[in-house]
Design an enzyme around this catalytic site. Structure first.
Site, PDB file in Angstrom:
ATOM      1  N   HIS A  53      -9.091  27.614   1.892  1.00 33.33           N
ATOM      2  CA  HIS A  53     -10.182  26.697   1.636  1.00 33.33           C
ATOM      3  C   HIS A  53     -11.520  27.393   1.858  1.00 33.33           C
ATOM      4  O   HIS A  53     -11.659  28.230   2.741  1.00 33.33           O
ATOM      5  CB  HIS A  53     -10.080  25.470   2.556  1.00 33.33           C
ATOM      6  CG  HIS A  53      -8.797  24.712   2.376  1.00 33.33           C
ATOM      7  ND1 HIS A  53      -7.831  24.635   3.362  1.00 33.33           N
ATOM      8  CD2 HIS A  53      -8.308  24.027   1.322  1.00 33.33           C
ATOM      9  CE1 HIS A  53      -6.817  23.918   2.929  1.00 33.33           C
ATOM     10  NE2 HIS A  53      -7.076  23.549   1.686  1.00 33.33           N
ATOM     11  N   HIS A  75      -9.792  16.819   0.427  1.00 33.90           N
ATOM     12  CA  HIS A  75      -8.891  17.591   1.277  1.00 33.90           C
ATOM     13  C   HIS A  75      -9.653  18.270   2.426  1.00 33.90           C
ATOM     14  O   HIS A  75      -9.707  19.493   2.525  1.00 33.90           O
ATOM     15  CB  HIS A  75      -8.147  18.630   0.442  1.00 33.90           C
ATOM     16  CG  HIS A  75      -6.972  19.226   1.165  1.00 33.90           C
ATOM     17  ND1 HIS A  75      -5.949  18.463   1.643  1.00 33.90           N
ATOM     18  CD2 HIS A  75      -6.652  20.512   1.473  1.00 33.90           C
ATOM     19  CE1 HIS A  75      -5.059  19.232   2.229  1.00 33.90           C
ATOM     20  NE2 HIS A  75      -5.461  20.496   2.133  1.00 33.90           N
TER      21      HIS A  75
END
Length: 330
Positions: A53, A75
């Site tokens: 990420h 998310h």
């Protein structure tokens, strides 16, 4: 094993709040096991992020490259997502970006305008409302532009690129055989002066021998060159995979003038067991049951009273002539 200081655990990703992993990362003196037994925590605790990420810098760089009109953050932990959204709003304040941070299981409605405005630039700007014209349309920074092909790179902020393609094919046959067969199909084959045997077809597609058991096909991609490269590739694969075709082509490619009569004779002999060629008169006598047909190669005519037999012979002749006729490219 968590009570032994010789042991250790490494967390490789984000740990959600109020989970056992998040609690262990805080290095408490005691932890509870799955059996609800309290034990001392003496092992080493490490946290190394292997997460794919992106952070604020990675996300903002991604946005700068794509320049999207709408950005949806998903998310992530709620507080971190809120801080990221606040930082992005501050960075892109005044620009045409809308940022969303939806809760789990909630929907996002993104308005899509039906009407699109197109700006005519360059020579196209003088065209009338109902006038027919030809040009290119491009989308840049959420705006549509119409320009002539020769002015596109100057009038519209776009980058025009070329795609060069390379294809390696297994080929265990003679490269000379491939060259002769290519020359029988294309009239624009040039032998290149290079350390390895190489050909140039219509100055666009290059065919080279690689390592003795492969050939390499190279070309600059466009609709015409792609079609030409496909046909060259098909010929390479056909010669490599089909032994009969290989022998046939090997027999007909040893001279500059193709022996079309010989090829037609061989194919008719394969199809009709009673086939008798006459090289002197350039005729072929074909017998089928009670019917007889005479094919005259000089006139291209077939004499017979059996119409079905005539159509079969003419079909073979047409196939051979259409395949062996050199391709003309303008």
């Amino acid at each position: 094993w968590c009570s032994d200081p010789k042991n250790g655990v490494i967390f490789t990703g984000y740990s959600v709040e109020n989970t056992h992993a998040q609690n262990v990362l805080k290095n408490p003196q005691f932890v509870k096991t799955q059996g609800d037994v309290t034990v001392p925590l003496r092992m080493s605790i490490s946290n190394i992020s292997f997460s794919a990420h992106s952070d604020f810098e990675g996300t903002s760089t991604f946005i700068d490259i794509l320049d999207p009109a709408h950005i949806v953050l998903v998310h992530g932990e709620r507080n971190e997502m809120s801080r990221l959204m606040e930082a992005l709003n501050k960075r892109y304040d005044g620009l045409s970006h809308t940022i969303y941070k939806p809760e789990n299981c909630s929907s996002v409605n993104i308005p899509v305008p039906f009407n699109k405005i197109v700006k005519m630039v360059g020579k196209m700007s003088g065209k009338g409302v109902r006038e027919t014209f030809s040009g290119l349309i491009a989308l840049s920074h959420h705006k549509y532009y119409v320009s002539s092909s020769d002015e596109m790179s100057r009038q519209v902020p776009v980058v025009i690129s070329n795609v060069n393609q390379t294809l390696n094919l297994r080929f265990s046959q003679s490269f000379d055989l491939l060259e002769k067969c290519l020359r029988s199909i294309y009239d624009g084959v040039e032998r290149l002066s290079s350390p390895t045997p190489s050909l140039k077809i219509y100055e666009e597609v290059k065919v080279s021998e690689v390592g003795g058991d492969k050939v390499r096909v190279e070309w600059r991609s466009n609709p015409v060159n792609d079609t030409l490269a496909d046909s060259v590739t098909s010929m390479v694969l056909q010669i490599e995979a089909n032994p009969f075709t290989n022998r046939l082509l090997h027999g007909c490619c040893h001279s500059d003038q193709l022996d079309t009569f010989g090829i037609i004779s061989k194919l008719l002999a394969k199809q009709f067991s009673l086939s008798f060629p006459d090289d002197l008169s350039q005729t072929i006598r074909v017998e089928l049951d009670d019917s007889v047909a005479i094919y005259n190669h000089l006139s291209g005519e077939t004499e017979t009273t059996n119409e079905d037999l005539r159509q079969q012979i003419e079909g073979v002749v047409h196939t051979v002539l259409s395949v062996l006729e050199p391709v003309q490219l303008s």
